[in-house]
Design a protein around this motif. Sequence first.
Motif, PDB file in Angstrom:
ATOM      1  N   PHE A  34       0.823  -1.200   0.000  1.00 15.32           N
ATOM      2  CA  PHE A  34       0.000   0.000   0.000  1.00 15.32           C
ATOM      3  C   PHE A  34       0.862   1.256   0.000  1.00 15.32           C
ATOM      4  CE2 PHE A  34      -3.317  -2.810   1.847  1.00 15.32           C
ATOM      5  CZ  PHE A  34      -4.260  -2.605   0.860  1.00 15.32           C
ATOM      6  N   VAL A  35       1.903   1.241   0.794  1.00 17.70           N
ATOM      7  CA  VAL A  35       2.790   2.398   0.859  1.00 17.70           C
ATOM      8  C   VAL A  35       3.446   2.620  -0.505  1.00 17.70           C
ATOM      9  CG1 VAL A  35       4.874   3.334   1.926  1.00 17.70           C
ATOM     10  CG2 VAL A  35       3.153   2.194   3.339  1.00 17.70           C
ATOM     11  N   GLN A  36       3.897   1.545  -1.143  1.00 12.78           N
ATOM     12  CA  GLN A  36       4.508   1.658  -2.463  1.00 12.78           C
ATOM     13  C   GLN A  36       3.498   2.171  -3.485  1.00 12.78           C
ATOM     14  OE1 GLN A  36       7.494   1.646  -3.638  1.00 12.78           O
ATOM     15  NE2 GLN A  36       6.809   1.898  -5.728  1.00 12.78           N
ATOM     16  N   MET A  37       2.267   1.650  -3.421  1.00  9.24           N
ATOM     17  CA  MET A  37       1.239   2.105  -4.359  1.00  9.24           C
ATOM     18  C   MET A  37       0.963   3.588  -4.167  1.00  9.24           C
ATOM     19  SD  MET A  37      -1.374  -1.143  -4.462  1.00  9.24           S
ATOM     20  CE  MET A  37      -2.754  -0.096  -4.786  1.00  9.24           C
ATOM     21  N   ALA A  38       1.082   4.063  -2.943  1.00  7.31           N
ATOM     22  CA  ALA A  38       0.845   5.484  -2.676  1.00  7.31           C
ATOM     23  C   ALA A  38       1.861   6.362  -3.391  1.00  7.31           C
ATOM     24  CB  ALA A  38       0.882   5.752  -1.175  1.00  7.31           C
ATOM     25  N   ASN A  39       3.002   5.780  -3.766  1.00  7.49           N
ATOM     26  CA  ASN A  39       4.015   6.537  -4.486  1.00  7.49           C
ATOM     27  C   ASN A  39       3.735   6.613  -5.986  1.00  7.49           C
ATOM     28  OD1 ASN A  39       5.525   7.152  -2.204  1.00  7.49           O
ATOM     29  ND2 ASN A  39       6.617   5.212  -2.305  1.00  7.49           N
ATOM     30  N   GLN A  40       2.819   5.814  -6.486  1.00  6.56           N
ATOM     31  CA  GLN A  40       2.449   5.877  -7.893  1.00  6.56           C
ATOM     32  C   GLN A  40       1.469   7.035  -8.059  1.00  6.56           C
ATOM     33  OE1 GLN A  40       0.966   2.039  -8.973  1.00  6.56           O
ATOM     34  NE2 GLN A  40       2.897   1.009  -8.541  1.00  6.56           N
ATOM     35  N   HIS A  41       1.788   7.929  -8.959  1.00  6.87           N
ATOM     36  CA  HIS A  41       1.056   9.198  -9.073  1.00  6.87           C
ATOM     37  C   HIS A  41      -0.459   9.006  -9.230  1.00  6.87           C
ATOM     38  CE1 HIS A  41       0.190  13.330  -9.912  1.00  6.87           C
ATOM     39  NE2 HIS A  41      -0.389  12.974 -11.043  1.00  6.87           N
ATOM     40  N   GLU A  42      -0.891   8.192 -10.181  1.00  8.86           N
ATOM     41  CA  GLU A  42      -2.319   8.035 -10.439  1.00  8.86           C
ATOM     42  C   GLU A  42      -3.035   7.410  -9.252  1.00  8.86           C
ATOM     43  OE1 GLU A  42      -2.332   5.724 -13.975  1.00  8.86           O
ATOM     44  OE2 GLU A  42      -1.589   7.364 -15.207  1.00  8.86           O
ATOM     45  N   VAL A  43      -2.430   6.370  -8.679  1.00  9.67           N
ATOM     46  CA  VAL A  43      -3.035   5.703  -7.528  1.00  9.67           C
ATOM     47  C   VAL A  43      -3.103   6.673  -6.358  1.00  9.67           C
ATOM     48  CG1 VAL A  43      -2.779   3.815  -5.872  1.00  9.67           C
ATOM     49  CG2 VAL A  43      -2.295   3.416  -8.299  1.00  9.67           C
ATOM     50  N   ARG A  44      -2.014   7.375  -6.158  1.00 11.82           N
ATOM     51  CA  ARG A  44      -1.968   8.334  -5.051  1.00 11.82           C
ATOM     52  C   ARG A  44      -3.010   9.432  -5.243  1.00 11.82           C
ATOM     53  NH1 ARG A  44       3.238  11.266  -2.433  1.00 11.82           N
ATOM     54  NH2 ARG A  44       2.083  12.783  -1.240  1.00 11.82           N
ATOM     55  N   ALA A  45      -3.118   9.953  -6.450  1.00 11.13           N
ATOM     56  CA  ALA A  45      -4.077  11.031  -6.717  1.00 11.13           C
ATOM     57  C   ALA A  45      -5.506  10.553  -6.467  1.00 11.13           C
ATOM     58  CB  ALA A  45      -3.924  11.534  -8.151  1.00 11.13           C
ATOM     59  N   TYR A  46      -5.832   9.345  -6.914  1.00  8.23           N
ATOM     60  CA  TYR A  46      -7.188   8.834  -6.713  1.00  8.23           C
ATOM     61  C   TYR A  46      -7.438   8.537  -5.229  1.00  8.23           C
ATOM     62  CZ  TYR A  46     -11.608   6.517  -7.457  1.00  8.23           C
ATOM     63  OH  TYR A  46     -12.938   6.194  -7.397  1.00  8.23           O
ATOM     64  N   ALA A  47      -6.442   7.977  -4.565  1.00  9.86           N
ATOM     65  CA  ALA A  47      -6.586   7.704  -3.128  1.00  9.86           C
ATOM     66  C   ALA A  47      -6.829   9.005  -2.367  1.00  9.86           C
ATOM     67  CB  ALA A  47      -5.351   6.989  -2.594  1.00  9.86           C
ATOM     68  N   LEU A  48      -6.100  10.039  -2.717  1.00 10.07           N
ATOM     69  CA  LEU A  48      -6.297  11.334  -2.071  1.00 10.07           C
ATOM     70  C   LEU A  48      -7.677  11.905  -2.376  1.00 10.07           C
ATOM     71  CD1 LEU A  48      -2.812  12.991  -2.549  1.00 10.07           C
ATOM     72  CD2 LEU A  48      -3.825  12.170  -0.420  1.00 10.07           C
ATOM     73  N   GLU A  49      -8.131  11.708  -3.612  1.00 11.94           N
ATOM     74  CA  GLU A  49      -9.458  12.186  -3.988  1.00 11.94           C
ATOM     75  C   GLU A  49     -10.533  11.454  -3.174  1.00 11.94           C
ATOM     76  OE1 GLU A  49     -12.110  13.037  -7.998  1.00 11.94           O
ATOM     77  OE2 GLU A  49     -10.439  11.636  -8.123  1.00 11.94           O
ATOM     78  N   ILE A  50     -10.391  10.151  -3.027  1.00 11.92           N
ATOM     79  CA  ILE A  50     -11.355   9.381  -2.227  1.00 11.92           C
ATOM     80  C   ILE A  50     -11.319   9.847  -0.778  1.00 11.92           C
ATOM     81  CG2 ILE A  50     -11.871   7.099  -1.250  1.00 11.92           C
ATOM     82  CD1 ILE A  50     -10.894   5.899  -3.910  1.00 11.92           C
ATOM     83  N   LEU A  51     -10.113   9.935  -0.208  1.00  6.77           N
ATOM     84  CA  LEU A  51      -9.992  10.353   1.191  1.00  6.77           C
ATOM     85  C   LEU A  51     -10.557  11.741   1.418  1.00  6.77           C
ATOM     86  CD1 LEU A  51      -6.407   9.005   1.953  1.00  6.77           C
ATOM     87  CD2 LEU A  51      -8.562   8.118   2.864  1.00  6.77           C
ATOM     88  N   SER A  52     -10.256  12.658   0.522  1.00  9.30           N
ATOM     89  CA  SER A  52     -10.771  14.023   0.653  1.00  9.30           C
ATOM     90  C   SER A  52     -12.288  14.054   0.551  1.00  9.30           C
ATOM     91  CB  SER A  52     -10.181  14.922  -0.441  1.00  9.30           C
ATOM     92  OG  SER A  52      -8.802  15.036  -0.286  1.00  9.30           O
ATOM     93  N   THR A  53     -12.812  13.299  -0.396  1.00  8.61           N
ATOM     94  CA  THR A  53     -14.263  13.257  -0.589  1.00  8.61           C
ATOM     95  C   THR A  53     -14.959  12.674   0.632  1.00  8.61           C
ATOM     96  OG1 THR A  53     -13.998  13.059  -2.980  1.00  8.61           O
ATOM     97  CG2 THR A  53     -16.111  12.344  -2.051  1.00  8.61           C
ATOM     98  N   VAL A  54     -14.466  11.534   1.105  1.00 15.19           N
ATOM     99  CA  VAL A  54     -15.081  10.900   2.275  1.00 15.19           C
ATOM    100  C   VAL A  54     -14.976  11.817   3.487  1.00 15.19           C
ATOM    101  CG1 VAL A  54     -14.884   8.974   3.902  1.00 15.19           C
ATOM    102  CG2 VAL A  54     -14.812   8.535   1.441  1.00 15.19           C
ATOM    103  N   ASN A  55     -13.859  12.477   3.619  1.00  9.85           N
ATOM    104  CA  ASN A  55     -13.676  13.388   4.753  1.00  9.85           C
ATOM    105  C   ASN A  55     -14.609  14.596   4.664  1.00  9.85           C
ATOM    106  OD1 ASN A  55     -12.366  14.158   7.178  1.00  9.85           O
ATOM    107  ND2 ASN A  55     -11.117  15.604   6.024  1.00  9.85           N
ATOM    108  N   SER A  56     -14.685  15.213   3.512  1.00 18.38           N
ATOM    109  CA  SER A  56     -15.487  16.432   3.379  1.00 18.38           C
ATOM    110  C   SER A  56     -16.988  16.157   3.292  1.00 18.38           C
ATOM    111  CB  SER A  56     -15.037  17.244   2.162  1.00 18.38           C
ATOM    112  OG  SER A  56     -15.321  16.546   0.971  1.00 18.38           O
ATOM    113  N   LYS A  57     -17.368  14.986   2.845  1.00 23.42           N
ATOM    114  CA  LYS A  57     -18.785  14.651   2.660  1.00 23.42           C
ATOM    115  C   LYS A  57     -19.263  13.598   3.663  1.00 23.42           C
ATOM    116  CE  LYS A  57     -19.151  17.144  -1.121  1.00 23.42           C
ATOM    117  NZ  LYS A  57     -19.992  18.303  -1.224  1.00 23.42           N
ATOM    118  N   ARG A  58     -18.518  13.431   4.742  1.00 20.68           N
ATOM    119  CA  ARG A  58     -18.821  12.355   5.701  1.00 20.68           C
ATOM    120  C   ARG A  58     -20.244  12.418   6.229  1.00 20.68           C
ATOM    121  NH1 ARG A  58     -14.672  10.285   9.815  1.00 20.68           N
ATOM    122  NH2 ARG A  58     -13.892   9.596   7.821  1.00 20.68           N
TER     123      ARG A  58
END
Length: 179
Positions: A74-98
């Motif tokens: 998971f940590v390694q995948m977080a370093n891949q730009h596309e995966v990281r960007a989507y993971a951040l988008e999901i986390l931000s969305t879940v956080n802001s729209k909780r």
Amino acid sequence: MSNLIMAAIRTLTSEVRETLEVAAAEVQRGSDRLLTSETRASDVSSAKAMLSDAIELTQAAINRLGTAVELPEFVQMANQHEVRAYALEILSTVNSKRTEIDDLLTEALVDWQLNRLPKIDRDILRIAVGEIMFLGVPDSPAINEAVELAKKYSDEEGRKFINGVLRRVTEKLKTKSRT
């Protein structure tokens, strides 16, 4: 964003610790069953049943440990730009729209309270609902991915539960969009 990633890594680390604790308990229960089968079994069939239980518990513990050691992936995948960007988008969305996500989940839960669910199941549900409601992910792929996550990180009951809740969520969303 780096704070968000650290929070995600801490959550994963916490999940790994919990998984290791459960695995250790299952190994201990398996060991206890083996000891019991040697000392208390009145016949071969009861010893065989106790041994079978011990083996199942040990297999469950091994599966949990296998899951726990995937954290570096998971940590390694977080370093891949596309995966990281989507993971951040999901986390931000879940956080802001909780609040909206939790409200919809609460409506879809039958005889359950969201805050009483296992943390991993609750997080999987939130991610899937966030993807469906706010990121434009179609129902079927979002549900399938959530079920796959549940297969990997929850148990059989959790997988079935998540699938059922997400089906009810999508039905509620379809009903709301018609009105």
